[in-house]
Write a protein that holds these residues in place. Structure first.
Motif, PDB file in Angstrom:
ATOM      1  N   PRO A  93      -8.796  -6.251  21.261  1.00 52.12           N
ATOM      2  CA  PRO A  93      -9.596  -5.044  21.015  1.00 52.12           C
ATOM      3  C   PRO A  93      -9.419  -3.989  22.102  1.00 52.12           C
ATOM      4  O   PRO A  93      -9.378  -2.798  21.808  1.00 52.12           O
ATOM      5  CB  PRO A  93     -11.045  -5.553  20.950  1.00 52.12           C
ATOM      6  CG  PRO A  93     -11.012  -6.999  21.314  1.00 52.12           C
ATOM      7  CD  PRO A  93      -9.606  -7.469  21.234  1.00 52.12           C
ATOM      8  N   SER A 111       0.078  -8.116   7.881  1.00 54.28           N
ATOM      9  CA  SER A 111      -1.019  -8.300   8.833  1.00 54.28           C
ATOM     10  C   SER A 111      -2.235  -8.925   8.163  1.00 54.28           C
ATOM     11  O   SER A 111      -3.122  -9.429   8.839  1.00 54.28           O
ATOM     12  CB  SER A 111      -1.406  -6.943   9.415  1.00 54.28           C
ATOM     13  OG  SER A 111      -1.684  -6.025   8.344  1.00 54.28           O
ATOM     14  N   LEU A 112      -2.275  -8.906   6.827  1.00 53.14           N
ATOM     15  CA  LEU A 112      -3.434  -9.478   6.118  1.00 53.14           C
ATOM     16  C   LEU A 112      -3.232 -10.934   5.717  1.00 53.14           C
ATOM     17  O   LEU A 112      -4.046 -11.504   5.011  1.00 53.14           O
ATOM     18  CB  LEU A 112      -3.765  -8.613   4.896  1.00 53.14           C
ATOM     19  CG  LEU A 112      -4.166  -7.175   5.248  1.00 53.14           C
ATOM     20  CD1 LEU A 112      -4.457  -6.379   3.983  1.00 53.14           C
ATOM     21  CD2 LEU A 112      -5.377  -7.149   6.167  1.00 53.14           C
ATOM     22  N   LEU A 165      -4.259   3.982   6.510  1.00 50.69           N
ATOM     23  CA  LEU A 165      -4.290   2.716   5.765  1.00 50.69           C
ATOM     24  C   LEU A 165      -5.498   1.860   6.134  1.00 50.69           C
ATOM     25  O   LEU A 165      -5.746   0.838   5.491  1.00 50.69           O
ATOM     26  CB  LEU A 165      -2.995   1.930   6.021  1.00 50.69           C
ATOM     27  CG  LEU A 165      -1.702   2.663   5.635  1.00 50.69           C
ATOM     28  CD1 LEU A 165      -0.478   1.894   6.127  1.00 50.69           C
ATOM     29  CD2 LEU A 165      -1.641   2.852   4.121  1.00 50.69           C
ATOM     30  N   HIS A 166      -6.205   2.229   7.198  1.00 50.41           N
ATOM     31  CA  HIS A 166      -7.371   1.461   7.630  1.00 50.41           C
ATOM     32  C   HIS A 166      -6.986   0.028   7.967  1.00 50.41           C
ATOM     33  O   HIS A 166      -7.730  -0.917   7.699  1.00 50.41           O
ATOM     34  CB  HIS A 166      -8.474   1.533   6.571  1.00 50.41           C
ATOM     35  CG  HIS A 166      -8.666   2.930   6.082  1.00 50.41           C
ATOM     36  ND1 HIS A 166      -9.090   3.941   6.902  1.00 50.41           N
ATOM     37  CD2 HIS A 166      -8.415   3.520   4.890  1.00 50.41           C
ATOM     38  CE1 HIS A 166      -9.118   5.083   6.225  1.00 50.41           C
ATOM     39  NE2 HIS A 166      -8.708   4.848   5.002  1.00 50.41           N
ATOM     40  N   LEU A 167      -5.808  -0.102   8.549  1.00 52.17           N
ATOM     41  CA  LEU A 167      -5.298  -1.410   8.959  1.00 52.17           C
ATOM     42  C   LEU A 167      -5.177  -1.468  10.480  1.00 52.17           C
ATOM     43  O   LEU A 167      -4.836  -0.472  11.114  1.00 52.17           O
ATOM     44  CB  LEU A 167      -3.907  -1.649   8.372  1.00 52.17           C
ATOM     45  CG  LEU A 167      -3.809  -1.894   6.870  1.00 52.17           C
ATOM     46  CD1 LEU A 167      -2.336  -1.989   6.463  1.00 52.17           C
ATOM     47  CD2 LEU A 167      -4.559  -3.162   6.465  1.00 52.17           C
ATOM     48  N   VAL A 168      -5.438  -2.657  11.016  1.00 49.52           N
ATOM     49  CA  VAL A 168      -5.175  -2.932  12.424  1.00 49.52           C
ATOM     50  C   VAL A 168      -3.776  -3.541  12.501  1.00 49.52           C
ATOM     51  O   VAL A 168      -3.549  -4.630  11.966  1.00 49.52           O
ATOM     52  CB  VAL A 168      -6.215  -3.932  12.987  1.00 49.52           C
ATOM     53  CG1 VAL A 168      -5.881  -4.279  14.430  1.00 49.52           C
ATOM     54  CG2 VAL A 168      -7.628  -3.373  12.841  1.00 49.52           C
ATOM     55  N   PHE A 194      -4.100   3.134  11.289  1.00 55.07           N
ATOM     56  CA  PHE A 194      -5.565   3.200  11.386  1.00 55.07           C
ATOM     57  C   PHE A 194      -6.119   4.309  10.487  1.00 55.07           C
ATOM     58  O   PHE A 194      -7.024   4.097   9.684  1.00 55.07           O
ATOM     59  CB  PHE A 194      -5.960   3.456  12.852  1.00 55.07           C
ATOM     60  CG  PHE A 194      -7.425   3.737  13.051  1.00 55.07           C
ATOM     61  CD1 PHE A 194      -8.315   2.707  13.306  1.00 55.07           C
ATOM     62  CD2 PHE A 194      -7.922   5.041  12.971  1.00 55.07           C
ATOM     63  CE1 PHE A 194      -9.675   2.966  13.467  1.00 55.07           C
ATOM     64  CE2 PHE A 194      -9.274   5.310  13.136  1.00 55.07           C
ATOM     65  CZ  PHE A 194     -10.150   4.269  13.388  1.00 55.07           C
ATOM     66  N   ASP A 195      -5.559   5.503  10.637  1.00 50.90           N
ATOM     67  CA  ASP A 195      -6.071   6.682   9.917  1.00 50.90           C
ATOM     68  C   ASP A 195      -5.839   6.596   8.416  1.00 50.90           C
ATOM     69  O   ASP A 195      -6.728   6.889   7.630  1.00 50.90           O
ATOM     70  CB  ASP A 195      -5.348   7.955  10.393  1.00 50.90           C
ATOM     71  CG  ASP A 195      -5.778   8.399  11.770  1.00 50.90           C
ATOM     72  OD1 ASP A 195      -6.904   8.050  12.189  1.00 50.90           O
ATOM     73  OD2 ASP A 195      -4.979   9.085  12.436  1.00 50.90           O
ATOM     74  N   GLY A 202      -0.935  -8.145  12.805  1.00 52.00           N
ATOM     75  CA  GLY A 202      -2.110  -7.388  13.230  1.00 52.00           C
ATOM     76  C   GLY A 202      -2.891  -8.043  14.354  1.00 52.00           C
ATOM     77  O   GLY A 202      -4.049  -7.712  14.576  1.00 52.00           O
ATOM     78  N   LEU A 238       0.834  -1.206   0.000  1.00 54.60           N
ATOM     79  CA  LEU A 238       0.000   0.000   0.000  1.00 54.60           C
ATOM     80  C   LEU A 238       0.864   1.250   0.000  1.00 54.60           C
ATOM     81  O   LEU A 238       1.741   1.403   0.849  1.00 54.60           O
ATOM     82  CB  LEU A 238      -0.901  -0.002   1.238  1.00 54.60           C
ATOM     83  CG  LEU A 238      -1.829  -1.218   1.379  1.00 54.60           C
ATOM     84  CD1 LEU A 238      -2.468  -1.248   2.767  1.00 54.60           C
ATOM     85  CD2 LEU A 238      -2.905  -1.209   0.294  1.00 54.60           C
ATOM     86  N   LEU A 256      -6.217   3.943  20.268  1.00 60.16           N
ATOM     87  CA  LEU A 256      -7.030   4.900  19.511  1.00 60.16           C
ATOM     88  C   LEU A 256      -7.446   6.086  20.368  1.00 60.16           C
ATOM     89  O   LEU A 256      -7.529   7.215  19.904  1.00 60.16           O
ATOM     90  CB  LEU A 256      -8.278   4.216  18.942  1.00 60.16           C
ATOM     91  CG  LEU A 256      -8.036   3.159  17.867  1.00 60.16           C
ATOM     92  CD1 LEU A 256      -9.373   2.594  17.390  1.00 60.16           C
ATOM     93  CD2 LEU A 256      -7.257   3.724  16.682  1.00 60.16           C
ATOM     94  N   LEU A 257      -7.722   5.796  21.643  1.00 57.32           N
ATOM     95  CA  LEU A 257      -8.193   6.856  22.541  1.00 57.32           C
ATOM     96  C   LEU A 257      -7.024   7.577  23.210  1.00 57.32           C
ATOM     97  O   LEU A 257      -7.237   8.463  24.037  1.00 57.32           O
ATOM     98  CB  LEU A 257      -9.131   6.257  23.595  1.00 57.32           C
ATOM     99  CG  LEU A 257     -10.407   5.613  23.025  1.00 57.32           C
ATOM    100  CD1 LEU A 257     -11.179   4.880  24.113  1.00 57.32           C
ATOM    101  CD2 LEU A 257     -11.289   6.670  22.350  1.00 57.32           C
ATOM    102  N   PHE A 290      -6.159  -2.136  21.556  1.00 62.33           N
ATOM    103  CA  PHE A 290      -6.221  -1.288  20.367  1.00 62.33           C
ATOM    104  C   PHE A 290      -7.102  -0.064  20.637  1.00 62.33           C
ATOM    105  O   PHE A 290      -6.782   1.051  20.206  1.00 62.33           O
ATOM    106  CB  PHE A 290      -6.740  -2.087  19.171  1.00 62.33           C
ATOM    107  CG  PHE A 290      -6.447  -1.426  17.847  1.00 62.33           C
ATOM    108  CD1 PHE A 290      -5.150  -1.372  17.360  1.00 62.33           C
ATOM    109  CD2 PHE A 290      -7.455  -0.859  17.092  1.00 62.33           C
ATOM    110  CE1 PHE A 290      -4.868  -0.754  16.141  1.00 62.33           C
ATOM    111  CE2 PHE A 290      -7.186  -0.243  15.867  1.00 62.33           C
ATOM    112  CZ  PHE A 290      -5.888  -0.196  15.398  1.00 62.33           C
ATOM    113  N   ALA A 291      -8.190  -0.259  21.378  1.00 61.56           N
ATOM    114  CA  ALA A 291      -9.065   0.874  21.716  1.00 61.56           C
ATOM    115  C   ALA A 291      -8.292   1.899  22.545  1.00 61.56           C
ATOM    116  O   ALA A 291      -8.423   3.109  22.331  1.00 61.56           O
ATOM    117  CB  ALA A 291     -10.300   0.381  22.472  1.00 61.56           C
TER     118      ALA A 291
END
Lengths: 325, 325
Positions: free
Chosen positions: A314, A46-47, A277-280, A274-275, A310, A31, A321-322, A317-318
């Motif tokens: 959760p 990660s995919l 590439l929208h990847l975890v 995240f922002d 990846g 990417l 993000l926060l 990861f949250a």
């Protein structure tokens, strides 16, 4: 047979691994994004079906086992991603798999490994029996083959197939070969594999702060161990005590230096992925991107960043993000 | 020229769009996973450069504009993903772009659209001027070309290129053509495009609960509008008031029925994509996966799920991960 006595990994071995893997696994995407206006290419390992590049080395290793070896089974040692790689390959090939995992491995990794039919043997990281010793004992008891997470020529060659895919993808887009490949580094399996696969690219391994034994080993010219009082790191996938001679032999020839990143730099990289590439991406998987974002890597030319995994809970990861850590 | 007076979208147009897009954009991955033991294939359009499939239709549309049209610029209307698609294509082609966006569009989408050099004109969703009327007025004032988010033959054909990529990827893996393609549905641009691209696959559009005007339109044989008192939905990308005749003409021939999903089903799908695929999927992008997970879709044969976008705010995504909604 100990890992040190094995054959040396080769570029031909990487090519053979890549051919086997191409029959089974679609290529992961490369990417394009940018940092400060400079284009970079991110290889999203990660995919992979198990969420990490580790599936490559495990597949190359297990498919090369003979009939009797397959029957006796394999033993892996891993905080989770190699575990899943071995379990995935073993399940496909009908090989019994036992994985030695730390008790504090992320729940998602423990659950996924068990779900693929592997027997999980837990060990307690700080005290107790050394994990490699435990695995060697299990192998002796069961006549099983040890599939080391990085100190294994097949594993190194398999991980190196990542580099051949990158080169192929760059060529298909009319771009030149990568100038450099920046990769997360634990024990040095992926790093050594990339070094063999892409002889013309600079290979830059990135470790977590305090766990930068490969960086120090390269600097000092001999293998260094992570000290017993190493700080905690979110990068569970990169918590390896030391690289092994089979890896270090490759690294010394091809890799002039390594880098390290802080937990805050890793979190910033996870948010960037995240922002943009929208990847975890799990913490360890984001180490190379973290170094690039922190300005620790020259991004001139064509820089490829490996996003190696990846698998993250959760809740963790949250928090990233926060920005709660 | 209103969208209704335009030429009808065709399968040949889809093929032409796909050829143009293949020169520019690497294919998005088709990731295999399973639901209850049944394999499914997920087309990760969230990994497009703007985080959504919308880049396809915008590219096909803008590259077909003549010299004078390019100079006069384009106007788009969008809650964010089409906005980014148009802005991205316009920036590449040096075309001035104005995007009409709702004031309550996700911040990430507003910021990304502006960052790509587009002028953003905000409108207030519930009251005030209808967004299409506002866009038409802007076009008249500026001599610009309207690029509708779905009621446009180029846009439909461009989105349809997703289907040709899916078919190619399935064939390369030695799998048969898809039995069915389940896709998130707003105004019906992607749905119509897939219907043209894959004439042998069942196409199953999925809308948010209360915003299932396409489902009802198909059931009743004429275009239905979403009622003014429609419930709130997390699926901002699918909040379209009604499909248009150009879309409905294609849908009526090829799509027997639609489905809807609840906000809770959407959140479960976002978590599934996080856990199993390590992908960040926005609520609207997860609608098709939500229907599959909720048991609303027959998964026999070869079912492809389109994950149409990944543009979501970190705070919203963290809430989904922590199951706080």
């Amino acid at each position: 047979m100990s890992a040190q006595q094995m054959h040396s990994p080769t570029a031909e071995g990487v090519a053979r691994a890549a051919a086997k893997i191409a029959q089974l696994l679609p290529r992961t995407p490369l990417l394009e994004t940018e940092i400060g206006g400079q284009p970079i290419w991110c290889k999203a390992e990660s995919l992979q079906p198990v969420g990490a590049f580790k599936i490559r080395g495990a597949w190359h290793r297990l498919t090369d086992l003979g009939e009797a070896e397959r029957k006796a089974g394999v033993v892996g040692v891993s905080s989770g991603n190699h575990a899943q790689g071995v379990a995935w390959a073993a399940q496909r090939l009908g090989i019994p798999a036992t994985i030695v995992m730390p008790v504090d491995a992320p729940q998602v990794k423990l659950a996924a490994t068990r779900a693929m039919g592997a027997e999980v043997v837990l060990y307690d990281r700080p005290g107790g029996e050394d994990r490699d010793t435990l695995a060697t004992r299990l192998c002796q008891e069961r006549g099983a083959t040890l599939v080391h997470a990085y100190a294994d020529p097949w594993v190194i060659e398999g991980q190196g197939s990542t580099g051949l895919e990158i080169a192929e993808q760059m060529a298909e887009r009319g771009l030149g070969a990568p100038t450099r490949i920046v990769c997360p580094c634990g024990g040095g399996g992926l790093t050594a594999g990339l070094a063999l696969a892409c002889p013309d690219a600079a290979i830059v391994p990135v470790e977590p702060e305090g766990w930068d034994d490969v960086r120090l080993s390269l600097e000092r010219g001999e293998i260094q161990r992570v000290p017993a009082d190493a700080p905690p790191t979110p990068c569970d996938a990169l918590q390896t005590p030391a690289t092994w001679p089979i890896n270090f032999a490759v690294l010394q020839k091809r890799v002039p230096f390594g880098l390290f990143v802080t937990p805050a730099e890793v979190r910033a990289a996870q948010r960037f992925a995240f922002d943009r590439l929208h990847l975890v991406i799990e913490p360890g998987g984001a180490a190379a991107l973290a170094a690039a974002l922190a300005g620790k890597v020259d991004l001139g030319g064509r820089t490829v960043i490996v996003l190696s995994g990846g698998n993250t809970d959760p809740e963790s990861f949250a928090r990233v993000l926060l920005q709660q850590d």
